[in-house]
Every structure is written in structure tokens, then in C-alpha cells.
Design a protein around this motif. Structure first.
Motif, PDB file in Angstrom:
ATOM      1  N   THR A 123     -14.164  12.736   7.030  1.00  0.00           N
ATOM      2  CA  THR A 123     -12.776  12.264   7.003  1.00  0.00           C
ATOM      3  C   THR A 123     -12.012  12.860   8.172  1.00  0.00           C
ATOM      4  OG1 THR A 123     -12.885  12.168   4.576  1.00  0.00           O
ATOM      5  CG2 THR A 123     -10.698  12.063   5.596  1.00  0.00           C
ATOM      6  N   GLN A 129      -0.843   8.199   0.263  1.00  0.00           N
ATOM      7  CA  GLN A 129      -1.321   9.185  -0.687  1.00  0.00           C
ATOM      8  C   GLN A 129      -1.273  10.558  -0.041  1.00  0.00           C
ATOM      9  OE1 GLN A 129      -5.402   8.799  -1.847  1.00  0.00           O
ATOM     10  NE2 GLN A 129      -5.328  10.471  -3.314  1.00  0.00           N
ATOM     11  N   THR A 152       0.851  -1.191   0.000  1.00  0.00           N
ATOM     12  CA  THR A 152       0.000   0.000   0.000  1.00  0.00           C
ATOM     13  C   THR A 152       0.885   1.239   0.000  1.00  0.00           C
ATOM     14  OG1 THR A 152      -0.098   0.021   2.398  1.00  0.00           O
ATOM     15  CG2 THR A 152      -1.868  -1.130   1.251  1.00  0.00           C
ATOM     16  N   LYS A 189      -6.658   9.135   8.151  1.00  0.00           N
ATOM     17  CA  LYS A 189      -6.622   7.680   8.244  1.00  0.00           C
ATOM     18  C   LYS A 189      -6.371   7.080   6.861  1.00  0.00           C
ATOM     19  CE  LYS A 189      -9.525   7.243  12.362  1.00  0.00           C
ATOM     20  NZ  LYS A 189     -10.754   6.653  12.957  1.00  0.00           N
ATOM     21  N   LYS A 190      -6.076   5.777   6.844  1.00  0.00           N
ATOM     22  CA  LYS A 190      -5.861   5.027   5.599  1.00  0.00           C
ATOM     23  C   LYS A 190      -4.672   5.564   4.809  1.00  0.00           C
ATOM     24  CE  LYS A 190     -10.729   3.756   5.168  1.00  0.00           C
ATOM     25  NZ  LYS A 190     -11.954   3.808   4.343  1.00  0.00           N
ATOM     26  N   GLU A 191      -3.603   5.916   5.508  1.00  0.00           N
ATOM     27  CA  GLU A 191      -2.336   6.303   4.867  1.00  0.00           C
ATOM     28  C   GLU A 191      -2.475   7.517   3.950  1.00  0.00           C
ATOM     29  OE1 GLU A 191       0.540   4.880   5.614  1.00  0.00           O
ATOM     30  OE2 GLU A 191      -0.505   3.595   7.019  1.00  0.00           O
ATOM     31  N   LYS A 192      -3.385   8.395   4.277  1.00  0.00           N
ATOM     32  CA  LYS A 192      -3.554   9.593   3.465  1.00  0.00           C
ATOM     33  C   LYS A 192      -3.179  10.826   4.275  1.00  0.00           C
ATOM     34  CE  LYS A 192      -7.270   7.958   0.407  1.00  0.00           C
ATOM     35  NZ  LYS A 192      -8.649   8.219  -0.083  1.00  0.00           N
TER      36      LYS A 192
END
Length: 395
Positions: free
Chosen positions: A118, A19, A16, A135-138
Motif C-alpha cells: 500500500t 476512509q 465515495t 491511494k483510493k481516498e484512504k
């Protein structure tokens, strides 16, 4: 062969990638101020992201919001989104309708993006700007961060001990801070100084209370200036930001009796900011009294403060009525203009351009409205004379 392919893909580790979204201005919040900040920044020509952390904006009663360039920009998009002609009144703007219009606007705009639902868990420095870790590597990296939300929500992620919100000042002519205004608060005698918005020892971050649309618009223009010119907020150019906000119809002084629809609104705002004509403060509101006649005593010292040559003219013309003829004499002497040519030019513009209801008469004592328009056009005190952080005239 198919089984081998499936086995091979199963053995490949899943990778992953983080971003990072880059923008000029990041606004945190879903309030009046957040709404105005993001829209003004995008209208001023920079990329703006508004991160609401909720289902969308929750504005206070829309119909009671001040009518400025921000609400006008929204209503223009609302008509397009709802397919309503200019001749037809808009429906009541509920938060549901507002968010639907904003979504269409965001989806079609290259400069404005609204991201809902978000959350972020960290706000940190990234070079001269800021990064919001999602969250989620953003993450979102921005040149300027505007905090327009409850500070108690922000501090755990921001990891600073405290952050003081920009505070408005009450208009007071015993000091000159009003000349540094970047927003008048509708229905009050309050204004926001640019230097109350900027946070000492903190660059490219602005913190504003969530409920005020005018302060939000002022913050949006200030952030856009820093982002556009790739500079620090501490190096903000007062005149540039004031001019930008005036072009987007934000009253810099909240004159109760001169509304945005007034054809002379801009000139009166500019002259009002200089203090050459001072307003009346009554019942917690500010009145310019545009139809009152102008007096010698009220404008003598302010004009002398702005122009060296005015001191000579006033010494030679003591205690005279400020009629049109004497006003033309003064602006021509101070501004190095030809008297006869200026008379002819003003006569041509009197009704057609200036929209005055009176007739051109050199012996007529001018109203504050008429005097403002002539002073603004022929001496341009707001445009050509700078002030320092306290509002003191710099010559």
C-alpha cells in the motif's frame, strides 16, 4: 417495476467516502528496524501500524539478529502459529515464515496491524501528529510517525529538505552521555542516546536507519511513550523509556560478557548505566568483567557523585578493601538502613535470590557482579537518581 427501479438506481450518483484509519504509531518500512519498532510499540500497549509498501518484511538473516524482547515476542507467536511446543526447536526463520507468522499475529491482535503493498503519496502534519495519504481516498492518522526506510523514498512524500537519521555514539567514559542510552548495539561499543533519537524542532517523528533492530526497538518504545501519555517526543521521560526497554530485554549497554539469560543481567545493566562500575572497552567491544573483584578506587568517586552522604562515609573509611562487611556498612549509612537487619537479609538472599555461587562471608572482597546486585537493591542509583541531557547527575 423492475426496469423502473434499475433506471432509478442508475441515475443516482455514486458517492465515495474517504476512509481515515487512526492509530497511535505509524511505522514506514519493511526492515529490521521497522519490524522492531512496530512490535515494541504494540508490546508497550499502544496501537501500531506498520506500512511496508511491499509484500512484507525483508529482514536480514534472522538467526543473527540480537535476542531481545522483540525477537522473543515474535518467537512466542511463531510457536503458536506453527503449533510447535516449547521443547521443540523452531525451524529456520525465513522471510516467508516470518511474514506468515506476522500475518497471523496482525490478524489476531488488537494493537498490531501490518499493511503490505500500500503506497502513500503524501506525509503531512495532522494536529500534533501525522497523516499518511494513501491511494483510493484512504489515509492513516497517527500520533507518532517512525520512518525506518530509505530516506530517498520518504522525502518526496514528506516534503522536507532533509531529515537526519539517529546516530549511535561510541562508549566513552570521558563524558556522561552513556547514561542517556536507550539501546546498546550488539557486538560493538556503540549505544544510542535518547537525545540523538529525538529530532530538533520536529515533534512526534523519529527517523532511524533501516538495518538496526536495537535502534528500532528503542524508537518503538519512545514513540509508544509519547502516544500513551499524549505528549510530545521532546518531552520524553528518559527513565521511563529506559525502564520499559529493560523490561523487554533490550541491553542498554552492550556488555559482551553478561547476556540476557544471566540471572543478574538486569541489576548489572542498571549499575552499568550509572557508571558506578565502568566497563572495559577492548577490540571494539564492551566487557563488564563481572567476576573481577571490585576496588575502592574505582567506586569511591562515582558513589560520592550520586550520594552526598557517601562523601562522609568515604572520608571515614579510606583505602579499605571492599569486602561484604564494608559494603553493607556503606549502603546502610548512605541508605539509612539498619546494619544487622541488612546482614541477615542479604545472607538469606545470597544463594537463593541472588544466585551467587560463592558462600556468604563478611570478609570476602566482592566481585563486580556481587557488588552490583547489592548496590542496585539497597541504594537503587538507576531508579532514584536522575540525569540531565548530557548524563550529568542531578541531585
Amino acid at each position: 417495476m423492475k426496469k423502473l427501479f434499475l433506471l432509478f438506481t442508475f441515475l443516482i450518483p455514486i458517492v465515495t467516502y474517504a476512509q481515515t484509519i487512526k492509530t497511535d504509531v505509524l511505522v514506514l518500512g519493511n526492515s529490521n528496524a521497522a519490524f522492531a519498532s512496530g512490535i515494541q510499540a504494540s508490546e508497550s500497549g499502544v496501537n501500531a501500524i506498520i506500512l511496508t509498501q511491499s509484500d512484507g518484511f525483508k529482514l536480514s538473516n534472522y538467526k543473527n539478529l540480537p535476542q531481545t524482547g522483540v525477537t522473543k515476542a515474535f518467537e512466542k507467536r511463531a510457536r503458536k502459529s506453527l503449533k510447535i511446543a516449547d521443547s521443540v526447536a523452531l525451524p529456520e526463520i525465513t522471510n516467508q515464515i516470518l511474514n506468515a507468522v506476522v500475518k497471523n499475529w496482525s490478524d489476531s491482535s488488537k494493537l498490531l496491524d501490518v499493511i503490505n503493498n500500500t503506497p502513500y503519496y503524501e506525509l503531512k502534519r495532522s494536529g500534533s501528529g501525522w497523516e499518511a495519504k494513501l491511494k483510493k481516498e484512504k489515509s492513516i492518522r497517527a500520533k507518532v510517525l517512525i520512518v525506518a526506510d530509505d530516506i530517498e523514498k520518504i522525502l518526496p512524500a514528506l516534503k522536507v529538505a532533509s531529515l537526519k537519521a539517529a546516530e549511535a555514539n561510541e562508549l566513552n567514559y570521558s563524558e556522561n552521555l552513556y547514561r542517556t542510552t536507550i539501546g546498546g548495539l550488539n557486538g560493538t561499543s556503540d549505544f544510542l542516546s535518547l537525545y540523538n533519537l529525538l529530532i530538533p524542532n520536529q515533534e512526534n517523528i523519529l527517523y532511524i536507519k533501516p538495518d538496526n533492530l536495537e535502534i528500532g526497538q528503542a524508537a518503538g518504545a519512545t514513540a509508544a511513550y509519547a502516544a500513551f501519555f499524549q505528549t510530545k517526543t521532546s518531552l520524553s521521560n528518559l527513565k521511563r523509556i529506559q525502564g520499559e526497554l529493560l523490561s523487554y530485554k533490550l541491553p542498554l549497554l552492550p556488555f559482551e560478557d553478561v547476556k540476557i539469560a544471566d540471572s543478574n543481567w538486569l541489576a548489572i545493566q542498571k549499575v552499568g548505566i550509572t557508571g558506578i562500575l565502568k566497563a572495559e572497552i577492548k577490540g571494539g567491544k564492551v566487557f563488564f568483567n563481572p567476576e573481577n573483584v571490585v576496588t575502592y578506587d574505582e567506586i569511591k568517586q562515582p558513589i560520592k557523585d550520586y550520594y552526598y552522604k557517601a562523601q562522609i562515609w568515604f572520608d571515614d573509611h579510606q583505602n579499605i578493601p571492599f569486602n561484604l562487611e564494608n559494603t553493607i556498612s556503606m549502603v546502610c549509612y548512605v541508605g539509612n538502613k539498619a546494619v544487622d537487619a541488612t546482614k541477615i537479609e542479604i545472607e538469606k538472599k545470597w544463594n537463593k535470590n541472588y544466585k551467587f555461587s560463592s558462600r556468604f562471608d563478611l570478609k570476602k572482597v566482592l566481585t563486580r557482579r556481587e557488588f552490583s546486585i547489592i548496590i542496585n537493591e539497597y541504594l537503587k542509583p538507576f531508579d532514584v537518581v536522575n540525569v540531565d541531557r548530557t548524563g550529568r547527575v542531578i541531585r
